[in-house]
Enzyme design. Structure first.
Site, PDB file in Angstrom:
ATOM      1  CG  LEU A   1       9.837 -10.943  -4.210  1.00 51.66           C
ATOM      2  CD1 LEU A   1       9.929 -11.470  -5.641  1.00 51.66           C
ATOM      3  CD2 LEU A   1       8.615 -10.043  -4.078  1.00 51.66           C
TER       4      LEU A   1
ATOM      5  CB  SER B   1       5.260  -3.107  16.187  1.00 59.08           C
ATOM      6  OG  SER B   1       4.169  -3.779  16.787  1.00 59.08           O
ATOM      7  CB  ALA B   2       1.293  -0.987  19.234  1.00 53.48           C
TER       8      ALA B   2
ATOM      9  CE1 TYR C   1       5.703  -7.256  15.979  1.00 53.51           C
ATOM     10  CE2 TYR C   1       7.117  -7.812  14.130  1.00 53.51           C
ATOM     11  CZ  TYR C   1       6.132  -7.025  14.696  1.00 53.51           C
ATOM     12  OH  TYR C   1       5.574  -5.984  13.981  1.00 53.51           O
TER      13      TYR C   1
ATOM     14  N   PRO D   1      -1.032 -17.259  24.727  1.00 53.98           N
ATOM     15  CG  PRO D   1       0.246 -19.166  25.182  1.00 53.98           C
ATOM     16  CD  PRO D   1      -0.885 -18.671  24.321  1.00 53.98           C
TER      17      PRO D   1
ATOM     18  CE1 TYR E   1      -1.956  -3.242   2.772  1.00 48.30           C
ATOM     19  CE2 TYR E   1      -3.456  -2.745   0.964  1.00 48.30           C
ATOM     20  CZ  TYR E   1      -3.049  -3.575   1.989  1.00 48.30           C
ATOM     21  OH  TYR E   1      -3.725  -4.735   2.239  1.00 48.30           O
TER      22      TYR E   1
ATOM     23  CE  LYS F   1       8.794  -4.513  13.442  1.00 41.72           C
ATOM     24  NZ  LYS F   1       9.161  -4.042  12.092  1.00 41.72           N
TER      25      LYS F   1
HETATM   26  C1  WQD Z   1      -5.544  -9.243  17.721  1.00 40.88           C
HETATM   27  C2  WQD Z   1      -6.523  -9.765  18.755  1.00 40.88           C
HETATM   28  C3  WQD Z   1      -5.866 -11.863  19.715  1.00 40.88           C
HETATM   29  C4  WQD Z   1      -6.274 -14.257  16.105  1.00 40.88           C
HETATM   30  C5  WQD Z   1       0.287  -8.363  16.294  1.00 40.88           C
HETATM   31  C6  WQD Z   1       1.612  -7.652  16.399  1.00 40.88           C
HETATM   32  C7  WQD Z   1       1.496  -6.251  15.884  1.00 40.88           C
HETATM   33  C8  WQD Z   1       0.988  -6.290  14.493  1.00 40.88           C
HETATM   34  C9  WQD Z   1      -0.346  -7.031  14.428  1.00 40.88           C
HETATM   35  C10 WQD Z   1       2.589  -6.202  12.694  1.00 40.88           C
HETATM   36  C11 WQD Z   1      -5.824 -10.362  19.975  1.00 40.88           C
HETATM   37  C12 WQD Z   1      -7.167 -12.005  18.934  1.00 40.88           C
HETATM   38  C13 WQD Z   1      -6.250 -13.198  16.991  1.00 40.88           C
HETATM   39  C14 WQD Z   1      -7.254 -15.274  16.246  1.00 40.88           C
HETATM   40  C15 WQD Z   1      -8.131 -14.128  18.161  1.00 40.88           C
HETATM   41  N1  WQD Z   1       1.973  -6.901  13.653  1.00 40.88           N
HETATM   42  N2  WQD Z   1      -7.160 -13.142  18.000  1.00 40.88           N
HETATM   43  N3  WQD Z   1      -8.159 -15.169  17.283  1.00 40.88           N
HETATM   44  O1  WQD Z   1      -1.306  -9.831  18.425  1.00 40.88           O
HETATM   45  O2  WQD Z   1      -2.624  -7.634  18.611  1.00 40.88           O
HETATM   46  O3  WQD Z   1      -0.643  -7.724  17.129  1.00 40.88           O
HETATM   47  O4  WQD Z   1      -0.138  -8.337  14.954  1.00 40.88           O
HETATM   48  O5  WQD Z   1       2.357  -5.115  12.282  1.00 40.88           O
HETATM   49  O6  WQD Z   1       2.769  -5.653  15.919  1.00 40.88           O
HETATM   50  O7  WQD Z   1       1.952  -7.579  17.766  1.00 40.88           O
HETATM   51  O8  WQD Z   1      -2.685  -8.933  16.482  1.00 40.88           O
HETATM   52  O9  WQD Z   1      -4.416  -9.857  15.019  1.00 40.88           O
HETATM   53  O10 WQD Z   1      -2.830 -11.473  16.179  1.00 40.88           O
HETATM   54  O11 WQD Z   1      -4.582 -10.281  17.505  1.00 40.88           O
HETATM   55  O12 WQD Z   1      -8.951 -14.059  19.094  1.00 40.88           O
HETATM   56  O13 WQD Z   1      -7.316 -16.280  15.467  1.00 40.88           O
HETATM   57  O14 WQD Z   1      -7.283 -10.817  18.178  1.00 40.88           O
HETATM   58  O15 WQD Z   1      -5.903 -12.627  20.918  1.00 40.88           O
HETATM   59  O16 WQD Z   1      -6.600 -10.084  21.126  1.00 40.88           O
HETATM   60  P1  WQD Z   1      -1.840  -8.580  17.793  1.00 40.88           P
HETATM   61  P2  WQD Z   1      -3.621 -10.203  16.216  1.00 40.88           P
END
Ligand code: WQD
Length: 352
Positions: free
Chosen positions: A33, A125-126, A149, A293, A15, A153
């Protein structure tokens, strides 16, 4: 960043390139890639009607990076995305994450130093906030990643910050993403995870197209309105515009600055399930299971510093974000896997 200059984008066949091209920037992409495909490059061209210059290069290959910089002496800044980015995977193969994300960035910074390119926008990243004591989270919140990860960062932020402290002519914007969501409104470009998606929205959209049976909701005992965890889901196009704004900010010679890129609004997992079900037009199946976890209760941004200093604010609402994701997924049920990925678009591929 003058109009005659180019921006080098690492790992960013997505994007941000569209936003840069739409802003009449010249773009050179390097990507190994691993997480992208030639088809993504082709679609970027289709969306923008513009050509990009692409090199299949791994940022760990400093010699190749130097060749790219020397073939494009007009590169005046770098937007650095390249790296591994799955939290769960990082706990299983931490060495790969430290090597690719930290050593890879050092290789890039060394190449930049050798050719005199001193402006960088870094995709942080947050996750660096770990389990934050303050919600919504300001940039001044204590840092404390809880997984490899996030630690990569955090460490890269420190490397860049120290580099800017030692070299006053360097400028860097460290962008702490919250949770990217959605897809390009054209439906031509979207998240294209390989294998089983780690993240919520890609997994949920694969449930919607019948590729996955149901969503496992990780944890329903969090201290939130419905017991499920809260995140700040920011539209991918808004996120890209934040990068463009940060790139322009570097022209003010700010030194090293960090910004939260989020909406400032938190949504629970179940709210996201319901919002996406509405976009799809039917209820999507899910099961409440144990917490994952390493997950934390709430990651919601205080984006006021970016709003003010970058003159940037997330514009796209959750309904439109979910609609864009469904538009992409329903048009591309297998992501870009069905495309002739190995036939590079000759007009853009350069070989070193
Ligand atoms: C979001 C919420 C899960 C999958 C990570 C990285 C962050 C960014 C995004 C890069 C959480 C819940 C998830 C599922 C669920 N990465 N969930 N079932 O862990 O907040 O952030 O990815 O840019 O830097 O830390 O994202 O989408 O994995 O989870 O319930 O099958 O959804 O527990 O609460 P996350 P996520």
């Amino acid at each position: 960043m003058s109009q005659s200059s180019s921006v080098l984008v690492t790992g960013g066949a997505g994007y941000i390139v569209i936003e840069l091209l739409n802003d009449n920037q010249q773009v050179v992409i390097v990507d190994n890639l691993v997480n992208a495909s030639y088809e993504a490059i082709r679609r970027i061209e289709q969306i923008t009607g513009k050509k990009v210059t692409f090199y299949k290069v791994d940022i760990l290959d400093k010699k190749a990076l130097l060749q790219v910089f020397r073939q494009h002496p007009d590169i005046s800044s770098v937007i650095h995305f390249a790296g591994l980015k799955a939290v769960g995977e990082s706990t299983q193969i931490p060495l790969d994450y430290y090597y690719n994300n930290i050593t890879g960035t050092i290789s890039l910074l060394q190449a930049m130093k050798e050719v005199g390119v001193k402006d960088i926008v870094f995709s942080s990243s947050a996750t660096v906030y770990g389990d934050p004591p303050i919600i919504p989270i300001p940039e001044t919140c204590p840092i404390g990643s809880t997984n490899p990860y996030g630690r990569t960062k955090q460490f890269v932020e420190s490397v860049i910050r120290d580099l800017c402290t030692a070299n006053k002519d360097w400028n860097a914007a460290l962008l702490r993403y919250f949770n990217p969501a959605g897809a390009h409104p054209s439906g031509l470009l979207g998240e294209n995870p390989l294998g089983i998606p780690n993240n919520l929205m890609p997994y949920l959209s694969q449930v919607a197209i019948g590729k996955r049976e149901f969503l496992s909701v990780y944890g329903s005992d969090y201290p939130t309105k419905d017991g499920t965890a809260i995140r700040d889901y920011i539209n991918v196009v808004d996120l890209s515009r934040g990068h463009l704004a940060a790139l322009k900010k570097l022209a003010d010679k700010p030194g090293c600055v960090e910004y939260n890129l989020g909406t400032g609004h938190g949504s629970t997992v179940l709210e996201m399930v319901h919002a996406f079900s509405k976009a799809v037009g039917r209820d999507l199946p899910y099961q409440l299971v144990d917490r994952r976890p390493g997950d934390v209760t709430n990651l919601t941004a205080n984006p006021s510093k970016a709003n003010k200093e970058l003159n940037w604010k997330a514009q796209v609402d959750l309904e439109e974000t979910c609609a864009s994701l469904w538009n992409w997924q329903s048009k591309n049920p297998n992501g870009l896997e069905d495309c002739p990925g190995d036939a590079p678009p000759e007009s853009v591929i350069n070989y070193l």
